[in-house]
Write an enzyme that holds these catalytic residues in place. Structure first.
Site: not given
Ligand code: RFL
Ligand code: PHB
Length: 391
Positions: A75, A201, A292, A296, A386
């Protein structure tokens, strides 16, 4: 209790843990990943969707770029919508950078496949994970897997176990900085071709809405909802109606389709004052959380891991400089990411009606959006942040 040894014990098989272990393998360093959930669970988690350019470059450099090259959608910018009008911010034209739509689920699947082919050691469904002797040069991790208790001794332990993991609470007397937001995101996945070329957005009088995507066949959409909202209050038809209202502009159609997933995610900004305690290092969501809106979280996890992997590789080559600098470099970078995520969030969400400055804030946000979309300098700043700070 059985005992075993590795160089780096990695807690958590999310993107941060899996990528760190993969990076270490490339540098000839042994690691064991310990995850408390099942493989099916981690492969099924739907989360982030956007990779910064540096994240794509780092994954590609590590031999993980095939899926991104084949299925990632490049994009050139985003659409900002407010006051019923849509404005395109063209990052590529402004600063020559892009972002890539490629789901976190796909990043994790690529990592799991690569680890499997390489024969990496990943322990799934480990319970009772606990960290010990972190301030000695032989830190230990204890866990139970398959009914057997194991003690793993390592040179280092990396806490990549997300916000709710055990690693951060293992740091005594830790200071943390945080703030909540009075709203949450209701997110859906739908089997329908995206109705937009790039992400929208949108700040609407009724609240934030966003149109993202996962592929040419799958749309991802979000709605701002109150903090305490229950998913049962949102049957599919209500979700589409609200998306139509908030995202609608004359001459444009939002295509609807079967909803295959829906969930509500609260929003939080959080930073741990320390990312190191003796031989324990924190990476990713274990050390910090962003709302989110700036896309980031995943990218910050990849950035931490990139810095930490460099530091650990240097350590085993006899130079501790970059490992010693990890905490301050990662936190310095993280606070820049925090302010951007907070800015994007407060720019685009409607304060709740019971906030007596809600109407003032809304009009001020419209002014800020008009400024941002009307100023090349402001758009360049948005584009730079971004699309991602350099690694
Ligand atoms: P994770 O993915 O939470 O993984 C951590 C892992 O540790 C395990 N765990 C354990 N393992 C052993 N012993 C324990 N006691 C444990 N406790 C937990 C868990 O089961 C898991 O497998 O952390 P990590 O690897 O640091 O990754 C971070 C990302 O997952 C997170 O920052 C992103 O998903 C945030 N996020 C977004 N980030 C972006 O860069 N771009 C996006 O577009 C974006 N959109 C989002 C998002 C997060 C969202 N939610 C649901 C929080 C959109 C959403 C809706
Ligand atoms: C997504 O596609 O899940 C998404 C994209 C941009 C954001 C957050 C989530 O800022």
């Amino acid at each position: 209790m059985s005992t075993t040894r590795t160089q780096v014990a990695v807690i958590g098989a999310g993107p941060a843990g899996l990528l760190l272990s993969w990076s270490l393998r490339a540098a000839g360093i042994d690691s064991v990943v310990i995850e408390n959930r099942s493989l099916e669970h981690i492969l099924g988690r739907i989360r982030a969707g956007i990779l910064e350019q540096c994240s794509v470059e780092e994954l590609t450099r590590l031999g993980l770029g095939d899926g991104i090259a084949e299925h990632g959608l490049t994009h050139h910018g985003i659409h900002l919508q407010f006051d019923g009008q849509r404005h395109h911010v063209d990052f590529h034209a402004l600063i020559g950078r892009t972002v890539t739509v490629y789901g976190q689920q796909a990043v994790v699947a690529d990592l799991v496949r690569a680890h499997r082919e390489a024969g990496s050691e990943i322990v799934f469904e480990a319970s009772d994970v606990s960290l010990h002797e972190l301030t000695t040069d032989a830190p230990r991790v204890r866990y139970v897997a398959g009914g057997a208790e194991t003690e793993l001794t390592a040179d280092f332990v990396v806490g990549a176990d997300g916000f709710h993991g055990v690693s951060r609470p293992s740091i005594p007397g830790l200071t943390t900085y945080q703030r909540g937001y009075p709203y949450a995101w209701l997110g859906i996945l739908a089997d329908v071709a995206p109705s937009t070329d790039e992400l929208i957005y949108c700040l609407h009088e009724r609240g934030f809405a966003m149109h993202s995507m996962r592929s040419p066949e799958v749309s991802r959409l979000y709605l701002q909802v109150p903090n305490d909202e229950r998913i049962e209050n949102w049957p599919d038809a209500r979700i589409w109606d609200e998306l139509q209202t908030r995202l609608g502009v004359p001459g444009w159609t939002l295509h609807e389709g079967p909803i295959t997933d829906k969930s509500i995610t609260p929003m939080r900004s959080f930073v741990s004052a320390r990312l190191r305690h003796g031989r324990l290092f924190l990476a990713g969501d274990a050390g910090h959380i962003v709302p989110p809106t700036g896309a980031k979280g995943l990218n910050a996890a990849i950035a931490d891991v990139t810095l930490l992997a460099r530091g650990l590789a240097d350590h085993y080559a006899g130079d501790d400089g970059r490992l010693e600098a990890y905490e301050s470099e990662a936190l310095g970078r993280q606070w820049k990411v925090q302010q951007f995520s907070q800015w994007m969030t407060e720019l685009l969400h409607r304060a709740p009606a019971d906030d007596d400055s809600a109407e003032f804030q809304y009009r001020s946000q419209l002014g800020r959006l008009a400024y941002v979309t009307g100023s090349r300098h402001a758009m360049e700043s948005l584009a730079e942040q971004y699309s991602g700070l350099p690694l």
